[in-house]
Scaffold this motif. Structure first.
Motif, PDB file in Angstrom:
ATOM      1  N   ASP A  78       0.808  -1.214   0.000  1.00  0.00           N
ATOM      2  CA  ASP A  78       0.000   0.000   0.000  1.00  0.00           C
ATOM      3  C   ASP A  78       0.845   1.271   0.000  1.00  0.00           C
ATOM      4  OD1 ASP A  78       0.997  -0.062   2.557  1.00  0.00           O
ATOM      5  OD2 ASP A  78      -0.937  -0.071   3.572  1.00  0.00           O
ATOM      6  N   ARG A  79       2.139   1.130  -0.224  1.00  0.00           N
ATOM      7  CA  ARG A  79       3.035   2.293  -0.298  1.00  0.00           C
ATOM      8  C   ARG A  79       3.343   2.605  -1.753  1.00  0.00           C
ATOM      9  NH1 ARG A  79       4.650   4.111   4.831  1.00  0.00           N
ATOM     10  NH2 ARG A  79       3.345   2.878   6.214  1.00  0.00           N
ATOM     11  N   PHE A  97       3.569   7.980  -0.454  1.00  0.00           N
ATOM     12  CA  PHE A  97       2.184   7.981   0.007  1.00  0.00           C
ATOM     13  C   PHE A  97       1.819   6.614   0.561  1.00  0.00           C
ATOM     14  CE2 PHE A  97       2.466  10.990  -3.522  1.00  0.00           C
ATOM     15  CZ  PHE A  97       2.097  12.156  -2.861  1.00  0.00           C
ATOM     16  N   ASN A  98       0.939   6.612   1.545  1.00  0.00           N
ATOM     17  CA  ASN A  98       0.353   5.393   2.087  1.00  0.00           C
ATOM     18  C   ASN A  98      -1.072   5.336   1.532  1.00  0.00           C
ATOM     19  OD1 ASN A  98      -1.041   3.462   3.595  1.00  0.00           O
ATOM     20  ND2 ASN A  98       0.239   3.824   5.398  1.00  0.00           N
ATOM     21  N   ASP A 108       2.571  13.430   2.450  1.00  0.00           N
ATOM     22  CA  ASP A 108       3.838  12.767   2.139  1.00  0.00           C
ATOM     23  C   ASP A 108       4.580  12.434   3.438  1.00  0.00           C
ATOM     24  OD1 ASP A 108       6.369  11.995   1.373  1.00  0.00           O
ATOM     25  OD2 ASP A 108       6.804  13.790   0.217  1.00  0.00           O
ATOM     26  N   PRO A 109       4.601  11.153   3.855  1.00  0.00           N
ATOM     27  CA  PRO A 109       5.294  10.783   5.085  1.00  0.00           C
ATOM     28  C   PRO A 109       6.767  10.414   4.880  1.00  0.00           C
ATOM     29  CG  PRO A 109       4.037   8.911   4.313  1.00  0.00           C
ATOM     30  CD  PRO A 109       3.805  10.040   3.327  1.00  0.00           C
ATOM     31  N   LEU A 120      11.486   2.339  -2.206  1.00  0.00           N
ATOM     32  CA  LEU A 120      10.657   2.538  -3.398  1.00  0.00           C
ATOM     33  C   LEU A 120      11.431   3.215  -4.528  1.00  0.00           C
ATOM     34  CD1 LEU A 120       7.349   3.459  -1.615  1.00  0.00           C
ATOM     35  CD2 LEU A 120       7.687   1.514  -3.146  1.00  0.00           C
ATOM     36  N   ILE A 121      12.272   4.153  -4.183  1.00  0.00           N
ATOM     37  CA  ILE A 121      13.102   4.799  -5.210  1.00  0.00           C
ATOM     38  C   ILE A 121      14.049   3.768  -5.824  1.00  0.00           C
ATOM     39  CG2 ILE A 121      14.918   6.517  -5.609  1.00  0.00           C
ATOM     40  CD1 ILE A 121      13.470   8.210  -3.390  1.00  0.00           C
ATOM     41  N   GLN A 122      14.591   2.867  -5.010  1.00  0.00           N
ATOM     42  CA  GLN A 122      15.457   1.799  -5.529  1.00  0.00           C
ATOM     43  C   GLN A 122      14.659   0.860  -6.444  1.00  0.00           C
ATOM     44  OE1 GLN A 122      18.923   1.577  -5.106  1.00  0.00           O
ATOM     45  NE2 GLN A 122      18.523   0.231  -6.842  1.00  0.00           N
TER      46      GLN A 122
END
Length: 142
Positions: A78-79, A97-98, A108-109, A120-122
């Motif tokens: 969910d991310r 985002f969640n 934006d957490p 996530l960027i990776q």
């Protein structure tokens, strides 16, 4: 899937190729013209969802990433992380985002969960390298 049912399964355009590949039962044998193996398509077949055997093609540990016209995204469970070009579209930086608690992608957490943002960027970077994404320095006028 029965016509009176609906699914909340997360599907992606890349799933179409994987689905057709599986349904056609195409062999992964060398191409007769150049002796190269047929490369498995990206994505996941939707067959199990359509048959009603499963509710999703992906688990919370299956990454998903993509890019279109300089807009980048990566998702894990969910991310979701997105990168949008400069205004009026975005901020030219990654945002996290969640989707469970913030389906509108407003808060934006990243600063509270920097490890997830980096992960996530990776995932996106791995996707971009594997698929040969070409970064453009030009703004695309939509």
């Amino acid at each position: 899937m029965p016509p009176d049912k609906r699914s909340d399964a997360l599907l992606h355009v890349t799933d179409m190729g994987a689905h057709h590949f599986r349904v056609s039962r195409a062999p992964r044998t060398p191409n007769p013209r150049n002796e190269k193996k047929v490369r498995a398509p990206q994505g996941k077949s939707m067959l199990t969802c359509w048959k009603g055997d499963e509710t999703s093609t992906r688990s919370d540990t299956d990454p998903l990433a993509g890019e279109l016209l300089g807009r980048k995204a990566a998702r894990l469970g969910d991310r979701k992380a997105t990168w949008l070009p400069p205004p009026p579209f975005g901020r030219s930086e990654w945002q996290l985002f969640n989707l469970e608690s913030d389906p509108g992608e407003v808060m934006d957490p990243s600063s509270e969960t920097p490890d997830m943002a980096r992960k996530l960027i990776q995932i996106y970077d791995d996707y971009a390298k594997r698929c040969g994404v070409v970064e453009s320095s030009r703004d695309i006028d939509l």
